[in-house]
Design an enzyme around this catalytic site. Structure first.
Site, PDB file in Angstrom:
ATOM      1  N   ASP A 164     -51.007  27.218  -9.049  1.00 35.58           N
ATOM      2  CA  ASP A 164     -51.053  28.679  -9.142  1.00 35.58           C
ATOM      3  C   ASP A 164     -52.303  29.013  -9.955  1.00 35.58           C
ATOM      4  O   ASP A 164     -52.948  28.128 -10.531  1.00 35.58           O
ATOM      5  CB  ASP A 164     -49.797  29.202  -9.867  1.00 35.58           C
ATOM      6  CG  ASP A 164     -49.808  30.719 -10.020  1.00 35.58           C
ATOM      7  OD1 ASP A 164     -50.179  31.416  -9.060  1.00 35.58           O
ATOM      8  OD2 ASP A 164     -49.460  31.220 -11.114  1.00 35.58           O
ATOM      9  N   SER A 165     -52.617  30.298 -10.028  1.00 41.23           N
ATOM     10  CA  SER A 165     -53.745  30.715 -10.854  1.00 41.23           C
ATOM     11  C   SER A 165     -53.427  30.604 -12.346  1.00 41.23           C
ATOM     12  O   SER A 165     -54.336  30.595 -13.168  1.00 41.23           O
ATOM     13  CB  SER A 165     -54.098  32.169 -10.536  1.00 41.23           C
ATOM     14  OG  SER A 165     -52.968  32.982 -10.781  1.00 41.23           O
ATOM     15  N   CYS A 188     -48.257  30.384  -5.377  1.00 37.46           N
ATOM     16  CA  CYS A 188     -49.060  31.569  -5.656  1.00 37.46           C
ATOM     17  C   CYS A 188     -49.000  32.469  -4.423  1.00 37.46           C
ATOM     18  O   CYS A 188     -49.388  32.041  -3.325  1.00 37.46           O
ATOM     19  CB  CYS A 188     -50.498  31.132  -5.934  1.00 37.46           C
ATOM     20  SG  CYS A 188     -51.655  32.505  -6.099  1.00 37.46           S
ATOM     21  N   GLU A 210     -49.303  37.206 -18.421  1.00 32.90           N
ATOM     22  CA  GLU A 210     -50.160  36.199 -19.078  1.00 32.90           C
ATOM     23  C   GLU A 210     -50.296  36.484 -20.578  1.00 32.90           C
ATOM     24  O   GLU A 210     -50.595  35.593 -21.357  1.00 32.90           O
ATOM     25  CB  GLU A 210     -51.540  36.143 -18.412  1.00 32.90           C
ATOM     26  CG  GLU A 210     -51.537  35.560 -16.998  1.00 32.90           C
ATOM     27  CD  GLU A 210     -51.445  34.017 -16.945  1.00 32.90           C
ATOM     28  OE1 GLU A 210     -51.884  33.351 -17.898  1.00 32.90           O
ATOM     29  OE2 GLU A 210     -50.908  33.498 -15.940  1.00 32.90           O
ATOM     30  N   CYS A 264     -45.395  38.091  -6.067  1.00 33.84           N
ATOM     31  CA  CYS A 264     -46.349  37.283  -6.833  1.00 33.84           C
ATOM     32  C   CYS A 264     -45.500  36.410  -7.749  1.00 33.84           C
ATOM     33  O   CYS A 264     -44.532  36.898  -8.351  1.00 33.84           O
ATOM     34  CB  CYS A 264     -47.242  38.218  -7.650  1.00 33.84           C
ATOM     35  SG  CYS A 264     -48.117  37.436  -9.009  1.00 33.84           S
ATOM     36  N   HIS A 307     -45.860  35.339 -10.599  1.00 39.46           N
ATOM     37  CA  HIS A 307     -45.789  35.753 -12.006  1.00 39.46           C
ATOM     38  C   HIS A 307     -44.639  36.754 -12.241  1.00 39.46           C
ATOM     39  O   HIS A 307     -44.115  36.842 -13.341  1.00 39.46           O
ATOM     40  CB  HIS A 307     -47.080  36.462 -12.437  1.00 39.46           C
ATOM     41  CG  HIS A 307     -48.200  35.553 -12.805  1.00 39.46           C
ATOM     42  ND1 HIS A 307     -48.897  34.798 -11.893  1.00 39.46           N
ATOM     43  CD2 HIS A 307     -48.780  35.302 -14.020  1.00 39.46           C
ATOM     44  CE1 HIS A 307     -49.848  34.120 -12.514  1.00 39.46           C
ATOM     45  NE2 HIS A 307     -49.801  34.406 -13.798  1.00 39.46           N
TER      46      HIS A 307
HETATM   47  N1  DGL Z   1     -49.162  34.104  -9.353  1.00 37.10           N
HETATM   48  C1  DGL Z   1     -50.077  34.494  -8.369  1.00 37.10           C
HETATM   49  C2  DGL Z   1     -49.475  35.150  -7.182  1.00 37.10           C
HETATM   50  O1  DGL Z   1     -48.368  34.761  -6.856  1.00 37.10           O
HETATM   51  C3  DGL Z   1     -51.437  34.926  -8.769  1.00 37.10           C
HETATM   52  C4  DGL Z   1     -51.609  36.150  -9.504  1.00 37.10           C
HETATM   53  C5  DGL Z   1     -53.053  36.345  -9.790  1.00 37.10           C
HETATM   54  O2  DGL Z   1     -53.704  35.403 -10.194  1.00 37.10           O
HETATM   55  O3  DGL Z   1     -53.525  37.459  -9.581  1.00 37.10           O
HETATM   56  O4  DGL Z   1     -50.030  35.988  -6.546  1.00 37.10           O
END
Ligand code: DGL
Length: 268
Positions: A10-11, A73, A154, A188, A190
Protein backbone atom coordinates in the site's frame (compact mmCIF):
# COMPACT_ATOMS: atom_id res chain seq x y z
CA UNK A 1 1.99 -26.59 0.24
CA UNK A 2 4.04 -23.54 -0.49
CA UNK A 3 6.23 -21.85 2.12
CA UNK A 4 6.99 -18.69 0.13
CA UNK A 5 5.66 -15.50 1.75
CA UNK A 6 2.61 -13.49 0.72
CA UNK A 7 3.44 -9.96 -0.43
CA UNK A 8 1.18 -7.04 0.47
CA UNK A 9 1.63 -3.38 -0.42
CA UNK A 10 0.00 0.00 0.00
CA UNK A 11 1.11 3.62 -0.08
CA UNK A 12 1.21 3.65 3.72
CA UNK A 13 -0.52 2.03 6.67
CA UNK A 14 -3.91 1.47 4.98
CA UNK A 15 -2.90 -1.96 3.77
CA UNK A 16 -2.49 -3.04 7.38
CA UNK A 17 -6.28 -3.53 7.35
CA UNK A 18 -5.55 -6.32 4.86
CA UNK A 19 -2.53 -7.64 6.74
CA UNK A 20 -4.49 -7.81 10.01
CA UNK A 21 -7.21 -9.95 8.44
CA UNK A 22 -4.61 -12.11 6.68
CA UNK A 23 -2.86 -12.77 9.99
CA UNK A 24 -6.15 -13.77 11.56
CA UNK A 25 -7.17 -16.06 8.72
CA UNK A 26 -3.73 -17.49 7.97
CA UNK A 27 -1.59 -17.18 11.12
CA UNK A 28 1.06 -19.56 9.77
CA UNK A 29 1.80 -17.65 6.59
CA UNK A 30 4.93 -15.52 6.25
CA UNK A 31 4.06 -12.01 5.08
CA UNK A 32 6.17 -9.23 3.59
CA UNK A 33 4.44 -5.84 3.73
CA UNK A 34 5.53 -2.67 1.99
CA UNK A 35 4.16 0.77 2.87
CA UNK A 36 5.51 3.40 0.50
CA UNK A 37 5.33 6.03 3.21
CA UNK A 38 7.79 8.39 1.50
CA UNK A 39 5.34 8.93 -1.35
CA UNK A 40 1.96 8.66 0.37
CA UNK A 41 -0.65 9.77 -0.71
CA UNK A 42 -0.98 8.03 -4.06
CA UNK A 43 -4.63 8.97 -4.47
CA UNK A 44 -4.03 12.56 -5.51
CA UNK A 45 -1.49 11.63 -8.21
CA UNK A 46 -1.93 10.87 -11.91
CA UNK A 47 -2.62 7.34 -13.18
CA UNK A 48 0.82 7.26 -14.84
CA UNK A 49 2.62 8.13 -11.61
CA UNK A 50 0.53 5.66 -9.58
CA UNK A 51 1.28 2.88 -12.12
CA UNK A 52 5.01 3.66 -12.02
CA UNK A 53 5.07 3.60 -8.20
CA UNK A 54 3.08 0.36 -8.18
CA UNK A 55 5.54 -1.33 -10.55
CA UNK A 56 8.38 -0.39 -8.20
CA UNK A 57 6.42 -1.73 -5.21
CA UNK A 58 5.84 -5.00 -7.06
CA UNK A 59 9.53 -5.27 -8.03
CA UNK A 60 10.48 -4.78 -4.37
CA UNK A 61 8.18 -7.56 -3.17
CA UNK A 62 9.42 -9.84 -5.95
CA UNK A 63 12.85 -9.82 -4.30
CA UNK A 64 11.29 -11.87 -1.48
CA UNK A 65 10.08 -14.55 -3.85
CA UNK A 66 6.45 -14.04 -2.87
CA UNK A 67 3.84 -16.57 -3.98
CA UNK A 68 1.08 -13.98 -4.29
CA UNK A 69 0.81 -10.20 -4.17
CA UNK A 70 -2.11 -8.43 -2.62
CA UNK A 71 -2.52 -4.87 -3.80
CA UNK A 72 -3.92 -3.59 -0.52
CA UNK A 73 -4.53 -0.16 -1.97
CA UNK A 74 -7.79 1.00 -3.55
CA UNK A 75 -5.97 3.58 -5.63
CA UNK A 76 -3.51 1.16 -7.25
CA UNK A 77 -6.32 -1.40 -7.62
CA UNK A 78 -8.35 1.16 -9.56
CA UNK A 79 -5.43 1.84 -11.90
CA UNK A 80 -4.70 -1.85 -12.48
CA UNK A 81 -8.20 -2.34 -13.86
CA UNK A 82 -6.91 -0.72 -17.06
CA UNK A 83 -3.10 -0.51 -16.77
CA UNK A 84 -1.29 -3.91 -16.76
CA UNK A 85 1.05 -3.13 -13.86
CA UNK A 86 1.92 -6.82 -13.34
CA UNK A 87 2.87 -7.42 -16.95
CA UNK A 88 6.46 -8.64 -17.21
CA UNK A 89 6.82 -8.81 -13.41
CA UNK A 90 6.79 -12.59 -13.31
CA UNK A 91 4.11 -12.51 -10.58
CA UNK A 92 1.37 -14.94 -11.50
CA UNK A 93 -0.95 -14.71 -8.56
CA UNK A 94 -2.24 -11.33 -7.45
CA UNK A 95 -5.37 -9.48 -6.49
CA UNK A 96 -6.54 -5.96 -5.94
CA UNK A 97 -9.31 -4.91 -3.57
CA UNK A 98 -12.08 -3.77 -5.93
CA UNK A 99 -13.73 -7.03 -6.87
CA UNK A 100 -13.67 -8.60 -3.36
CA UNK A 101 -15.15 -5.39 -1.86
CA UNK A 102 -17.82 -5.11 -4.53
CA UNK A 103 -18.90 -8.73 -4.08
CA UNK A 104 -19.18 -8.24 -0.31
CA UNK A 105 -21.22 -5.03 -0.79
CA UNK A 106 -23.63 -6.75 -3.17
CA UNK A 107 -24.14 -9.53 -0.63
CA UNK A 108 -24.68 -7.03 2.19
CA UNK A 109 -27.12 -4.58 0.61
CA UNK A 110 -30.85 -5.06 1.08
CA UNK A 111 -32.13 -1.87 -0.52
CA UNK A 112 -29.65 -1.78 -3.43
CA UNK A 113 -28.35 1.67 -2.44
CA UNK A 114 -24.58 1.60 -1.98
CA UNK A 115 -22.19 4.41 -1.09
CA UNK A 116 -18.58 4.40 -2.27
CA UNK A 117 -15.88 6.63 -0.85
CA UNK A 118 -12.29 6.65 -2.04
CA UNK A 119 -9.32 8.74 -3.05
CA UNK A 120 -9.74 11.19 -5.96
CA UNK A 121 -7.94 8.78 -8.35
CA UNK A 122 -10.16 5.87 -7.36
CA UNK A 123 -13.44 7.76 -7.63
CA UNK A 124 -12.34 9.41 -10.90
CA UNK A 125 -11.72 5.95 -12.38
CA UNK A 126 -15.34 4.93 -11.71
CA UNK A 127 -14.11 1.37 -11.13
CA UNK A 128 -16.28 0.59 -8.10
CA UNK A 129 -19.40 1.89 -9.82
CA UNK A 130 -18.82 -0.14 -12.98
CA UNK A 131 -17.98 -3.28 -11.01
CA UNK A 132 -21.15 -2.88 -8.92
CA UNK A 133 -23.31 -2.26 -11.99
CA UNK A 134 -21.74 -5.27 -13.72
CA UNK A 135 -23.19 -7.45 -10.94
CA UNK A 136 -26.58 -5.68 -10.64
CA UNK A 137 -27.50 -3.11 -13.29
CA UNK A 138 -30.20 -1.62 -11.06
CA UNK A 139 -27.96 -0.92 -8.08
CA UNK A 140 -27.84 2.77 -7.13
CA UNK A 141 -24.34 4.00 -6.41
CA UNK A 142 -23.49 7.24 -4.61
CA UNK A 143 -19.79 7.97 -4.75
CA UNK A 144 -17.59 10.68 -3.32
CA UNK A 145 -13.86 11.40 -3.34
CA UNK A 146 -12.58 12.08 0.18
CA UNK A 147 -9.00 13.40 -0.16
CA UNK A 148 -8.74 14.55 3.47
CA UNK A 149 -9.18 11.13 5.04
CA UNK A 150 -5.73 9.68 4.18
CA UNK A 151 -3.76 12.53 5.80
CA UNK A 152 -6.06 12.33 8.83
CA UNK A 153 -5.33 8.60 9.19
CA UNK A 154 -1.59 8.95 8.57
CA UNK A 155 -1.51 11.64 11.27
CA UNK A 156 -3.46 9.63 13.83
CA UNK A 157 -6.77 11.51 13.78
CA UNK A 158 -8.61 8.22 14.06
CA UNK A 159 -10.40 8.15 17.43
CA UNK A 160 -14.16 7.72 17.18
CA UNK A 161 -14.85 11.11 18.82
CA UNK A 162 -12.27 13.10 16.89
CA UNK A 163 -13.90 16.49 16.26
CA UNK A 164 -11.95 17.34 13.11
CA UNK A 165 -12.50 13.95 11.47
CA UNK A 166 -16.19 13.90 12.43
CA UNK A 167 -16.80 17.32 10.90
CA UNK A 168 -15.09 16.32 7.66
CA UNK A 169 -16.93 12.97 7.57
CA UNK A 170 -20.26 14.75 8.04
CA UNK A 171 -19.49 16.94 5.05
CA UNK A 172 -18.32 14.03 2.84
CA UNK A 173 -21.11 11.61 3.81
CA UNK A 174 -24.02 14.04 3.95
CA UNK A 175 -25.49 13.18 0.54
CA UNK A 176 -25.17 9.41 1.07
CA UNK A 177 -26.91 9.62 4.41
CA UNK A 178 -29.72 11.60 2.77
CA UNK A 179 -29.95 9.06 -0.03
CA UNK A 180 -30.55 6.28 2.47
CA UNK A 181 -27.66 3.99 1.57
CA UNK A 182 -27.55 0.77 3.58
CA UNK A 183 -23.99 -0.23 2.62
CA UNK A 184 -20.81 1.81 2.38
CA UNK A 185 -17.68 0.62 0.59
CA UNK A 186 -14.79 2.29 2.39
CA UNK A 187 -13.00 2.20 -0.96
CA UNK A 188 -9.55 3.19 0.27
CA UNK A 189 -7.78 0.80 2.62
CA UNK A 190 -6.91 3.65 4.98
CA UNK A 191 -10.58 4.40 5.66
CA UNK A 192 -11.50 1.44 7.91
CA UNK A 193 -9.32 3.11 10.54
CA UNK A 194 -12.09 5.73 10.65
CA UNK A 195 -14.97 3.26 10.77
CA UNK A 196 -15.99 4.36 14.27
CA UNK A 197 -16.48 7.90 12.96
CA UNK A 198 -18.40 6.68 9.89
CA UNK A 199 -20.67 4.51 12.05
CA UNK A 200 -21.51 7.51 14.22
CA UNK A 201 -22.19 9.77 11.26
CA UNK A 202 -24.23 7.20 9.27
CA UNK A 203 -25.85 5.26 12.12
CA UNK A 204 -26.01 1.52 12.81
CA UNK A 205 -28.15 0.69 9.80
CA UNK A 206 -25.28 1.04 7.34
CA UNK A 207 -22.95 -1.93 6.74
CA UNK A 208 -19.33 -0.85 6.33
CA UNK A 209 -17.23 -2.84 3.84
CA UNK A 210 -13.44 -2.96 4.31
CA UNK A 211 -11.74 -3.64 0.95
CA UNK A 212 -8.47 -4.76 2.54
CA UNK A 213 -10.19 -7.30 4.76
CA UNK A 214 -12.27 -8.58 1.84
CA UNK A 215 -9.14 -8.95 -0.31
CA UNK A 216 -7.50 -10.94 2.50
CA UNK A 217 -10.51 -13.29 2.63
CA UNK A 218 -10.35 -13.69 -1.13
CA UNK A 219 -6.60 -14.46 -0.99
CA UNK A 220 -7.09 -17.04 1.76
CA UNK A 221 -9.74 -18.79 -0.33
CA UNK A 222 -7.65 -18.65 -3.49
CA UNK A 223 -4.46 -19.99 -1.87
CA UNK A 224 -6.49 -22.71 -0.16
CA UNK A 225 -8.10 -23.78 -3.42
CA UNK A 226 -4.72 -23.90 -5.14
CA UNK A 227 -3.21 -25.87 -2.27
CA UNK A 228 -0.63 -23.13 -1.77
CA UNK A 229 -1.01 -22.53 1.96
CA UNK A 230 1.81 -23.13 4.38
CA UNK A 231 1.52 -25.08 7.61
CA UNK A 232 4.31 -23.41 9.56
CA UNK A 233 5.94 -19.99 9.70
CA UNK A 234 3.99 -16.85 10.46
CA UNK A 235 6.85 -14.34 10.32
CA UNK A 236 5.88 -10.81 9.45
CA UNK A 237 8.33 -8.37 7.86
CA UNK A 238 7.18 -4.78 7.41
CA UNK A 239 9.01 -2.30 5.20
CA UNK A 240 8.48 1.42 4.77
CA UNK A 241 10.22 3.96 2.55
CA UNK A 242 10.29 6.81 5.06
CA UNK A 243 10.95 7.07 8.81
CA UNK A 244 11.01 3.68 10.48
CA UNK A 245 10.11 5.23 13.86
CA UNK A 246 7.00 6.93 12.54
CA UNK A 247 5.88 3.82 10.75
CA UNK A 248 6.48 1.69 13.84
CA UNK A 249 4.30 4.08 15.88
CA UNK A 250 1.49 3.82 13.36
CA UNK A 251 1.82 0.06 13.14
CA UNK A 252 1.72 -0.30 16.93
CA UNK A 253 -1.31 2.00 17.16
CA UNK A 254 -3.14 -0.02 14.57
CA UNK A 255 -2.05 -3.60 15.15
CA UNK A 256 -1.42 -3.36 18.90
CA UNK A 257 1.12 -5.68 20.47
CA UNK A 258 -0.52 -8.80 19.05
CA UNK A 259 1.71 -8.98 16.00
CA UNK A 260 5.39 -9.51 16.39
CA UNK A 261 6.76 -7.88 13.27
CA UNK A 262 10.19 -6.81 12.14
CA UNK A 263 10.05 -3.21 10.81
CA UNK A 264 12.68 -1.80 8.48
CA UNK A 265 13.21 1.13 6.17
CA UNK A 266 13.96 0.20 2.56
CA UNK A 267 14.59 1.87 -0.76
CA UNK A 268 12.77 0.89 -3.90
N1 DGL B 1 -4.67 3.20 0.99
C1 DGL B 1 -4.71 3.62 -0.34
C2 DGL B 1 -5.99 3.36 -1.04
O1 DGL B 1 -6.59 2.35 -0.71
C3 DGL B 1 -3.94 4.82 -0.75
C4 DGL B 1 -4.34 6.12 -0.27
C5 DGL B 1 -3.40 7.14 -0.81
O2 DGL B 1 -2.21 6.92 -0.79
O3 DGL B 1 -3.90 8.16 -1.28
O4 DGL B 1 -6.42 4.05 -1.91
Amino acid sequence: MNSQPIGVFDSGIGGLTCLKELKELLPNEDIVYLGDTARVPYGTKSRETIAEYARQDIAFLKRYDVKMILVACGTVSSVMETVPIFEGSGVELYSGVISPAVKAACEATKNGRIGVIGTPATIRSGCYTSALKAIHTDIQVFSRACPMFVPLVENGYTDDDNKVTTLIAQEYLEEMARENIDTLIMGCTHYPLLKGVFAKVLGDGVTLISPGAEAARYAARMLGEKDMLCGSGGACRLYCTDSEELFAENVAAFLGSGINAEIKKCSL
